[in-house]
Motif scaffolding. Structure first.
Motif, PDB file in Angstrom:
ATOM      1  N   ILE A   1       0.768  -0.819  -0.055  1.00 22.41           N
ATOM      2  CA  ILE A   1       0.151   0.096  -0.068  1.00 22.41           C
ATOM      3  C   ILE A   1       0.822   1.169   0.053  1.00 22.41           C
ATOM      4  N   SER A   2       0.537   2.121  -0.790  1.00 21.38           N
ATOM      5  CA  SER A   2       0.995   3.791  -0.548  1.00 21.38           C
ATOM      6  C   SER A   2      -0.007   4.459  -0.089  1.00 21.38           C
ATOM      7  N   TYR A   3       0.615   5.421   0.938  1.00 20.69           N
ATOM      8  CA  TYR A   3      -0.180   6.256   1.638  1.00 20.69           C
ATOM      9  C   TYR A   3       0.346   7.792   1.227  1.00 20.69           C
ATOM     10  N   ASP A   4      -0.525   8.475   0.769  1.00 22.50           N
ATOM     11  CA  ASP A   4      -0.376   9.632   0.139  1.00 22.50           C
ATOM     12  C   ASP A   4      -1.211  10.969   1.483  1.00 22.50           C
ATOM     13  N   LEU A   5      -0.673  12.104   1.874  1.00 26.01           N
ATOM     14  CA  LEU A   5      -1.036  12.945   2.550  1.00 26.01           C
ATOM     15  C   LEU A   5      -0.175  14.047   2.570  1.00 26.01           C
ATOM     16  N   PHE A   6      -0.795  15.345   2.809  1.00 25.80           N
ATOM     17  CA  PHE A   6      -0.278  16.645   3.195  1.00 25.80           C
ATOM     18  C   PHE A   6       0.008  16.797   4.685  1.00 25.80           C
ATOM     19  N   VAL A   7       1.400  16.648   5.154  1.00 27.29           N
ATOM     20  CA  VAL A   7       1.643  16.377   6.425  1.00 27.29           C
ATOM     21  C   VAL A   7       0.959  17.607   7.174  1.00 27.29           C
ATOM     22  N   PRO A   8       1.299  18.854   6.983  1.00 28.75           N
ATOM     23  CA  PRO A   8       0.762  19.793   7.952  1.00 28.75           C
ATOM     24  C   PRO A   8      -0.758  19.731   8.214  1.00 28.75           C
ATOM     25  N   LEU A   9      -1.380  19.565   7.166  1.00 26.39           N
ATOM     26  CA  LEU A   9      -2.924  19.214   7.454  1.00 26.39           C
ATOM     27  C   LEU A   9      -3.135  18.000   8.306  1.00 26.39           C
ATOM     28  N   VAL A  10      -2.466  17.187   8.054  1.00 24.79           N
ATOM     29  CA  VAL A  10      -2.857  15.719   8.678  1.00 24.79           C
ATOM     30  C   VAL A  10      -2.315  15.874  10.288  1.00 24.79           C
ATOM     31  N   LEU A  11      -1.247  16.536  10.336  1.00 28.13           N
ATOM     32  CA  LEU A  11      -0.833  16.737  11.803  1.00 28.13           C
ATOM     33  C   LEU A  11      -1.797  17.785  12.467  1.00 28.13           C
ATOM     34  N   ASN A  12      -2.175  18.735  11.908  1.00 29.40           N
ATOM     35  CA  ASN A  12      -3.278  19.638  12.446  1.00 29.40           C
ATOM     36  C   ASN A  12      -4.529  18.765  12.857  1.00 29.40           C
ATOM     37  N   GLY A  13      -4.953  18.074  11.745  1.00 33.85           N
ATOM     38  CA  GLY A  13      -6.210  17.017  12.170  1.00 33.85           C
ATOM     39  C   GLY A  13      -5.835  16.110  13.339  1.00 33.85           C
ATOM     40  N   PHE A  14      -4.874  15.637  13.367  1.00 33.67           N
ATOM     41  CA  PHE A  14      -4.281  14.704  14.573  1.00 33.67           C
ATOM     42  C   PHE A  14      -4.438  15.537  15.834  1.00 33.67           C
ATOM     43  N   GLN A  15      -4.046  16.772  15.773  1.00 34.16           N
ATOM     44  CA  GLN A  15      -4.103  17.548  16.988  1.00 34.16           C
ATOM     45  C   GLN A  15      -5.518  17.614  17.326  1.00 34.16           C
ATOM     46  N   GLN A  16      -6.387  18.098  16.519  1.00 33.80           N
ATOM     47  CA  GLN A  16      -7.964  18.235  16.684  1.00 33.80           C
ATOM     48  C   GLN A  16      -8.616  17.004  17.502  1.00 33.80           C
ATOM     49  N   LEU A  17      -8.340  15.831  16.692  1.00 36.95           N
ATOM     50  CA  LEU A  17      -8.558  14.531  17.032  1.00 36.95           C
ATOM     51  C   LEU A  17      -8.170  14.280  18.767  1.00 36.95           C
ATOM     52  N   ALA A  18      -6.791  14.494  18.916  1.00 32.97           N
ATOM     53  CA  ALA A  18      -6.253  14.096  20.111  1.00 32.97           C
ATOM     54  C   ALA A  18      -7.014  15.127  21.513  1.00 32.97           C
ATOM     55  N   ALA A  19      -7.247  16.421  20.773  1.00 30.18           N
ATOM     56  CA  ALA A  19      -7.874  17.282  21.769  1.00 30.18           C
ATOM     57  C   ALA A  19      -9.346  16.713  22.043  1.00 30.18           C
ATOM     58  N   GLU A  20     -10.066  16.419  21.216  1.00 24.68           N
ATOM     59  CA  GLU A  20     -11.385  15.802  21.404  1.00 24.68           C
ATOM     60  C   GLU A  20     -11.481  14.632  22.272  1.00 24.68           C
ATOM     61  N   VAL A  21     -10.438  13.735  22.153  1.00 27.07           N
ATOM     62  CA  VAL A  21     -10.360  12.538  22.897  1.00 27.07           C
ATOM     63  C   VAL A  21     -10.087  12.968  24.330  1.00 27.07           C
ATOM     64  N   GLU A  22      -9.023  13.674  24.490  1.00 27.68           N
ATOM     65  CA  GLU A  22      -8.656  14.481  25.996  1.00 27.68           C
ATOM     66  C   GLU A  22      -9.849  15.032  26.314  1.00 27.68           C
ATOM     67  N   ALA A  23     -10.769  15.770  25.747  1.00 28.07           N
ATOM     68  CA  ALA A  23     -11.956  16.444  26.350  1.00 28.07           C
ATOM     69  C   ALA A  23     -13.173  15.133  26.666  1.00 28.07           C
ATOM     70  N   GLU A  24     -13.083  14.416  26.092  1.00 23.80           N
ATOM     71  CA  GLU A  24     -13.893  13.104  26.659  1.00 23.80           C
ATOM     72  C   GLU A  24     -13.427  12.238  27.705  1.00 23.80           C
TER      73      GLU A  24
END
Length: 162
Positions: free
Chosen positions: A53-76
């Protein structure tokens, strides 16, 4: 203050994802629970033999998304968590690690639930696209999970990785 999150994309030409890094990061003397999810590339998807498998992504966008998701998990699940996400970028062979998510907390139930919530969020909401390479020489780009409909999600258990 000690960092509570480590979020990264690992370029496969530079390194492999090491689950031991996740365990080390989420460990804490006050934590009784650590949960780790490791997603690997499988050799079969929807009846087709997979070579990689090859994964493609735009690193800054993905890292910002991970940050948001982690913040949501911390809030919960509370501020006492430590969270870790690493996702591969580039080409992986069958058996190689595509993603590692880990959660550490004072109690096992929080660690289990936080890790599950985080990997599900990463899988379904991150702008990461994959191209499956089959043994027969064909390659197919899969729709990014963040673009999947809820109907598609119900039937997504046949994906070749995470």
């Amino acid at each position: 203050m000690h960092t509570r999150q480590q979020l990264k994309v690992v370029e496969r030409t530079d390194a492999a994802i090491d689950p031991a890094d996740a365990i080390a990061f989420v460990s804490d003397p006050g934590f009784g629970g650590i949960d780790v999810f490791i997603g690997k590339v499988r050799d079969l998807n929807q009846g087709r033999a997979v070579q990689g498998i090859s994964y493609d992504l735009f690193v800054p966008l993905v890292l910002n998304g991970f940050q948001q998701l982690a913040a949501e998990v911390e809030a919960e699940f509370g501020p006492r968590l430590k969270l870790y996400v690493a996702h591969a970028k580039g080409r992986l062979a069958v058996g190689e690690v595509a993603v590692v998510v880990a959660a550490g907390s004072p109690h096992r139930d929080e660690a289990f639930r936080a890790c599950r919530a985080l990997i599900e969020a990463v899988k379904h909401r991150s702008p990461i696209w994959k191209q499956e390479h089959y043994v027969d020489g064909d390659s197919v780009w899969s729709e990014g999970c963040s673009l999947c409909s809820s109907v598609h999600d119900e039937h997504a258990h046949g994906h070749a990785a995470h």
